[in-house]
Scaffold this motif. Structure first.
Motif, PDB file in Angstrom:
ATOM      1  N   TRP A   1       7.584  10.261 -13.764  1.00  4.39           N
ATOM      2  CA  TRP A   1       6.483   9.619 -14.487  1.00  4.39           C
ATOM      3  C   TRP A   1       6.738   8.119 -14.667  1.00  4.39           C
ATOM      4  N   VAL A   2       7.935   7.763 -15.093  1.00  4.46           N
ATOM      5  CA  VAL A   2       8.232   6.352 -15.363  1.00  4.46           C
ATOM      6  C   VAL A   2       8.314   5.555 -14.063  1.00  4.46           C
ATOM      7  N   ALA A   3       9.132   6.038 -13.121  1.00  7.77           N
ATOM      8  CA  ALA A   3       9.296   5.299 -11.859  1.00  7.77           C
ATOM      9  C   ALA A   3       7.990   5.285 -11.067  1.00  7.77           C
ATOM     10  N   GLY A   4       7.306   6.436 -11.012  1.00  3.91           N
ATOM     11  CA  GLY A   4       6.040   6.489 -10.285  1.00  3.91           C
ATOM     12  C   GLY A   4       4.990   5.595 -10.911  1.00  3.91           C
ATOM     13  N   GLY A   5       4.917   5.588 -12.236  1.00  2.00           N
ATOM     14  CA  GLY A   5       3.950   4.718 -12.910  1.00  2.00           C
ATOM     15  C   GLY A   5       4.214   3.250 -12.650  1.00  2.00           C
ATOM     16  N   LEU A   6       5.473   2.850 -12.707  1.00  2.32           N
ATOM     17  CA  LEU A   6       5.813   1.448 -12.434  1.00  2.32           C
ATOM     18  C   LEU A   6       5.516   1.081 -10.975  1.00  2.32           C
ATOM     19  N   ALA A   7       5.781   2.019 -10.053  1.00  2.00           N
ATOM     20  CA  ALA A   7       5.486   1.749  -8.641  1.00  2.00           C
ATOM     21  C   ALA A   7       3.982   1.591  -8.418  1.00  2.00           C
ATOM     22  N   ILE A   8       3.169   2.401  -9.116  1.00  2.00           N
ATOM     23  CA  ILE A   8       1.712   2.269  -9.008  1.00  2.00           C
ATOM     24  C   ILE A   8       1.270   0.890  -9.481  1.00  2.00           C
ATOM     25  N   ILE A   9       1.794   0.466 -10.622  1.00  3.49           N
ATOM     26  CA  ILE A   9       1.406  -0.829 -11.189  1.00  3.49           C
ATOM     27  C   ILE A   9       1.822  -1.971 -10.264  1.00  3.49           C
ATOM     28  N   LEU A  10       3.092  -1.957  -9.830  1.00  3.46           N
ATOM     29  CA  LEU A  10       3.594  -3.035  -8.982  1.00  3.46           C
ATOM     30  C   LEU A  10       2.905  -3.050  -7.617  1.00  3.46           C
ATOM     31  N   GLY A  11       2.822  -1.874  -6.990  1.00  2.00           N
ATOM     32  CA  GLY A  11       2.191  -1.802  -5.674  1.00  2.00           C
ATOM     33  C   GLY A  11       0.714  -2.138  -5.724  1.00  2.00           C
ATOM     34  N   GLY A  12       0.003  -1.616  -6.741  1.00  2.00           N
ATOM     35  CA  GLY A  12      -1.427  -1.902  -6.857  1.00  2.00           C
ATOM     36  C   GLY A  12      -1.706  -3.365  -7.134  1.00  2.00           C
ATOM     37  N   PHE A  13      -0.924  -3.973  -8.028  1.00  2.99           N
ATOM     38  CA  PHE A  13      -1.121  -5.388  -8.354  1.00  2.99           C
ATOM     39  C   PHE A  13      -0.869  -6.251  -7.114  1.00  2.99           C
ATOM     40  N   ALA A  14       0.220  -5.965  -6.405  1.00  2.00           N
ATOM     41  CA  ALA A  14       0.541  -6.754  -5.218  1.00  2.00           C
ATOM     42  C   ALA A  14      -0.500  -6.546  -4.119  1.00  2.00           C
ATOM     43  N   TRP A  15      -0.936  -5.301  -3.931  1.00  3.02           N
ATOM     44  CA  TRP A  15      -1.891  -4.997  -2.859  1.00  3.02           C
ATOM     45  C   TRP A  15      -3.231  -5.688  -3.095  1.00  3.02           C
ATOM     46  N   THR A  16      -3.697  -5.707  -4.340  1.00  7.60           N
ATOM     47  CA  THR A  16      -4.990  -6.342  -4.632  1.00  7.60           C
ATOM     48  C   THR A  16      -4.926  -7.859  -4.516  1.00  7.60           C
ATOM     49  N   HIS A  17      -3.716  -8.434  -4.541  1.00  3.18           N
ATOM     50  CA  HIS A  17      -3.578  -9.879  -4.434  1.00  3.18           C
ATOM     51  C   HIS A  17      -3.131 -10.330  -3.039  1.00  3.18           C
ATOM     52  N   ASP A  18      -2.947  -9.363  -2.132  1.00  2.00           N
ATOM     53  CA  ASP A  18      -2.564  -9.724  -0.767  1.00  2.00           C
ATOM     54  C   ASP A  18      -3.759 -10.315  -0.032  1.00  2.00           C
ATOM     55  N   ARG A  19      -3.456 -11.210   0.897  1.00  2.00           N
ATOM     56  CA  ARG A  19      -4.503 -11.713   1.777  1.00  2.00           C
ATOM     57  C   ARG A  19      -4.849 -10.647   2.805  1.00  2.00           C
TER      58      ARG A  19
ATOM     59  N   TRP B   1       0.837  -1.199   0.000  1.00  2.00           N
ATOM     60  CA  TRP B   1       0.000   0.000   0.000  1.00  2.00           C
ATOM     61  C   TRP B   1       0.877   1.256   0.000  1.00  2.00           C
ATOM     62  N   GLY B   2       1.934   1.256   0.800  1.00  2.00           N
ATOM     63  CA  GLY B   2       2.844   2.391   0.809  1.00  2.00           C
ATOM     64  C   GLY B   2       3.510   2.603  -0.537  1.00  2.00           C
ATOM     65  N   LEU B   3       3.875   1.520  -1.214  1.00  2.00           N
ATOM     66  CA  LEU B   3       4.476   1.619  -2.544  1.00  2.00           C
ATOM     67  C   LEU B   3       3.495   2.244  -3.540  1.00  2.00           C
ATOM     68  N   LEU B   4       2.223   1.860  -3.433  1.00  2.00           N
ATOM     69  CA  LEU B   4       1.198   2.423  -4.312  1.00  2.00           C
ATOM     70  C   LEU B   4       1.027   3.914  -4.075  1.00  2.00           C
ATOM     71  N   VAL B   5       0.968   4.326  -2.819  1.00  2.00           N
ATOM     72  CA  VAL B   5       0.762   5.740  -2.491  1.00  2.00           C
ATOM     73  C   VAL B   5       1.948   6.587  -2.921  1.00  2.00           C
ATOM     74  N   VAL B   6       3.165   6.110  -2.644  1.00  2.00           N
ATOM     75  CA  VAL B   6       4.367   6.857  -3.031  1.00  2.00           C
ATOM     76  C   VAL B   6       4.459   6.963  -4.556  1.00  2.00           C
ATOM     77  N   GLY B   7       4.145   5.871  -5.251  1.00  2.00           N
ATOM     78  CA  GLY B   7       4.173   5.906  -6.708  1.00  2.00           C
ATOM     79  C   GLY B   7       3.179   6.899  -7.273  1.00  2.00           C
ATOM     80  N   LEU B   8       1.969   6.940  -6.700  1.00  2.00           N
ATOM     81  CA  LEU B   8       0.960   7.895  -7.158  1.00  2.00           C
ATOM     82  C   LEU B   8       1.414   9.329  -6.928  1.00  2.00           C
ATOM     83  N   ALA B   9       1.987   9.597  -5.752  1.00  2.00           N
ATOM     84  CA  ALA B   9       2.484  10.943  -5.458  1.00  2.00           C
ATOM     85  C   ALA B   9       3.629  11.319  -6.394  1.00  2.00           C
ATOM     86  N   MET B  10       4.530  10.391  -6.650  1.00  2.00           N
ATOM     87  CA  MET B  10       5.669  10.659  -7.523  1.00  2.00           C
ATOM     88  C   MET B  10       5.211  10.949  -8.943  1.00  2.00           C
ATOM     89  N   PHE B  11       4.226  10.194  -9.419  1.00  2.00           N
ATOM     90  CA  PHE B  11       3.726  10.395 -10.779  1.00  2.00           C
ATOM     91  C   PHE B  11       2.985  11.727 -10.918  1.00  2.00           C
TER      92      PHE B  11
END
Length: 234
Positions: free
Chosen positions: A72-90, A42-52
C-alpha cells in the motif's frame, strides 16, 4: 524490497512485495538513465497501481499485514511519483513507425545482434523449462516468459525502430529473473535457468533501449520515412 523480507509473515506476501518493489526500482533506474522518460514513468505508474491493488484482490495475503502495508505505501508512492512525472512529460517523438520498412537500413548491426541473442536465450529458457523437473508454477513461468522473450526478440528484429521492443524485452526478462522468488521455486534447479537467462536478456534489453533512446533513433526513422514519402508522392 527490504521491507518485503523484513516485515512479511507469509511466503506469498513476501514474493509479491519483493517482485513489485524490484520493478519500481527497475523503472526508477531506467528513468534516471533515459532521455525520453515517458515510457518509464508510465511503467512506474502501472506497477504502483498493481502493487497497491493486489492486497485487496482475494484473500491471498490479507492476513499478512506487513506485506499489505508494504504494498500500500510503496505502491501509493509509486502511483503519485509516476503519475506526476508522466503528466509533466513532453510528448514523445514517435509516430507509430515500428513496422517493416526501408528504415531498417538505418539500424546498427549491434541492434540485430541483441535481437538474435535474446531469441537464443528465450528459446533456451523454453527448452530447459521443459527438460528440468520443477513445480508447476516454476515450469509454467519459465516456459511462458522464455517464450515471450523469444517473441519480443523477433519483433525487435523485424521492427524499423526497435526502441520500445527492447524496453519490452528488458521488462519481460526482468520478470523472468525475479520469478524464482515470486513463484516460489528458488530451491529448484530450474531457478538457475530463470536467473541466468533473465539477467542476460535484461542486460541486452536495457542496453538496446538506452542506446537507441540516446541516439534518438525514433526521430531518425520518422525523418527518414517523411523524406521517402516526399520523394515518392510529391
Amino acid at each position: 524490497m527490504v521491507s518485503a523480507f523484513a516485515f512479511s509473515s507469509t511466503r506469498v506476501g513476501e514474493g509479491f512485495a519483493f517482485g513489485f518493489g524490484a520493478f519500481i526500482a527497475f523503472f526508477g533506474a531506467l528513468s534516471v538513465l533515459a532521455h525520453n522518460r515517458t515510457p518509464d514513468h508510465w511503467g512506474l505508474l502501472v506497477v504502483g497501481l498493481a502493487m497497491f491493488t493486489v492486497p485487496f484482490v482475494g484473500n491471498a495475503y490479507s492476513y499478512d499485514r506487513g506485506a499489505s502495508w508494504t504494498c500500500w505505501v510503496a505502491g501509493g508512492l509509486a502511483i503519485i511519483l509516476g503519475g506526476f512525472a508522466w503528466t509533466h512529460d513532453r510528448a514523445p517523438t514517435e509516430y507509430g513507425i515500428t513496422e517493416l520498412g526501408d528504415s531498417q537500413r538505418l539500424r546498427h548491426p549491434w541492434s540485430y545482434w541483441i535481437g538474435r541473442l535474446a531469441l537464443i536465450i528465450g528459446l533456451a529458457s523454453v527448452l530447459l523449462g521443459i527438460a528440468f523437473h520443477s513445480t508447476p508454477a516454476g515450469t509454467a513461468v519459465t516456459i511462458g516468459l522464455g517464450g515471450m522473450i523469444a517473441v519480443v526478440a523477433i519483433w525487435s528484429l523485424l521492427a524499423s525502430e526497435p526502441t520500445h521492443n527492447f524496453l519490452t524485452l528488458a521488462i519481460t526478462a526482468f520478470a523472468l529473473f525475479l520469478s524464482p522468488w515470486v513463484a516460489g521455486f528458488a530451491g529448484d534447479n530450474l531457478a538457475w535457468t530463470a536467473w541466468v537467462a533473465g539477467a542476460f536478456a535484461t542486460a541486452l534489453g536495457v542496453a538496446g533501449y538506452l542506446q537507441d533512446e540516446r541516439l534518438d533513433f525514433a526521430t531518425a526513422v520518422r525523418d527518414d520515412s517523411a523524406e521517402r514519402y516526399r520523394r515518392r508522392y510529391r
